[in-house]
Enzyme design. Structure first.
Site, PDB file in Angstrom:
ATOM      1  CG  HIS A   1      23.667  26.996  10.306  1.00 47.69           C
ATOM      2  ND1 HIS A   1      23.442  26.175   9.788  1.00 47.69           N
ATOM      3  CD2 HIS A   1      23.582  27.322  11.018  1.00 47.69           C
ATOM      4  CE1 HIS A   1      21.823  26.557  10.633  1.00 47.69           C
ATOM      5  NE2 HIS A   1      22.604  27.119  11.709  1.00 47.69           N
TER       6      HIS A   1
ATOM      7  CB  CYS B   1      18.036  30.490   9.071  1.00 46.95           C
ATOM      8  SG  CYS B   1      17.214  30.202  10.731  1.00 46.95           S
TER       9      CYS B   1
ATOM     10  CG  HIS C   1      21.564  31.853  12.314  1.00 47.01           C
ATOM     11  ND1 HIS C   1      21.984  31.308  10.920  1.00 47.01           N
ATOM     12  CD2 HIS C   1      21.549  30.548  13.255  1.00 47.01           C
ATOM     13  CE1 HIS C   1      21.238  30.167  10.923  1.00 47.01           C
ATOM     14  NE2 HIS C   1      20.981  29.974  11.908  1.00 47.01           N
TER      15      HIS C   1
ATOM     16  CG  HIS D   1      22.342  27.173  16.132  1.00 49.77           C
ATOM     17  ND1 HIS D   1      21.449  27.765  16.307  1.00 49.77           N
ATOM     18  CD2 HIS D   1      22.375  26.841  15.181  1.00 49.77           C
ATOM     19  CE1 HIS D   1      20.216  28.457  15.421  1.00 49.77           C
ATOM     20  NE2 HIS D   1      21.463  27.695  14.117  1.00 49.77           N
TER      21      HIS D   1
ATOM     22  CG  HIS E   1      34.537  28.652  18.790  1.00 49.27           C
ATOM     23  ND1 HIS E   1      34.944  27.618  19.631  1.00 49.27           N
ATOM     24  CD2 HIS E   1      34.325  29.695  19.471  1.00 49.27           C
ATOM     25  CE1 HIS E   1      33.821  27.754  20.687  1.00 49.27           C
ATOM     26  NE2 HIS E   1      34.397  28.960  20.745  1.00 49.27           N
TER      27      HIS E   1
ATOM     28  CD  GLU F   1      19.447  24.523  13.857  1.00 49.09           C
ATOM     29  OE1 GLU F   1      20.231  23.475  13.094  1.00 49.09           O
ATOM     30  OE2 GLU F   1      18.879  24.863  13.385  1.00 49.09           O
TER      31      GLU F   1
END
Length: 149
Positions: A16, A25, A29, A31, A75, A135
């Protein structure tokens, strides 16, 4: 009648970016998310039922969470629909799994949507008790039904 809580854990990979954010952020990137889903209810006391002794079949809970969360987000790239995303979604093969949200895709906002999606699919005698969405290994959001009544 006894109340019992059942918890099942799910894992998925998701990327996201936080639109209009003032920190790192704001960049795309990813998680490795861990979602813990806890439901509450009373065990089935009908000895003729194939679900005798169960609050809920873990397989049924797994199917609901996979359909409403994991299969939808695993994904994927999730971004706010207000962000300039048109060029990104037009990249061949990369734009196939993009989810555009009405909200900023923070851990906090995503867990609210997950709670709504999961709770709407549970059997009437079973209630969503809580969610925990990690996260990272040491950062998570929690949602509790009692806080949202």
């Amino acid at each position: 009648m006894h109340k019992i809580r059942l918890t099942k854990e799910f894992r998925f990979e998701m990327a996201h970016a936080l639109w209009n954010y003032d920190g790192l952020c704001k960049h795309f990137h990813g998680h490795s998310y861990i979602l813990r889903v806890t439901v509450i209810g009373s065990p089935n006391n009908d000895s003729n039922s194939p679900k005798y002794g169960m609050v809920m079949d873990f397989g049924q809970l797994k199917a609901i969470v996979n359909e409403e969360v994991v299969d939808r987000l695993d994904h994927c790239v999730v971004i706010n629909k207000n962000a300039e995303h048109q060029e990104f979604t037009n990249i061949p093969q990369m734009g196939e799994r993009v989810v555009l949200t009405d909200y900023q895709p923070t851990c906090e906002n995503m867990i609210v949507e997950m709670a709504e999606r999961i709770s709407s699919r549970l059997p009437k005698e079973v209630k969503l008790h809580s969610l925990r969405l990690n996260e990272t290994a040491n950062s998570f959001a929690e949602w509790f039904a009692e806080d949202n009544e």
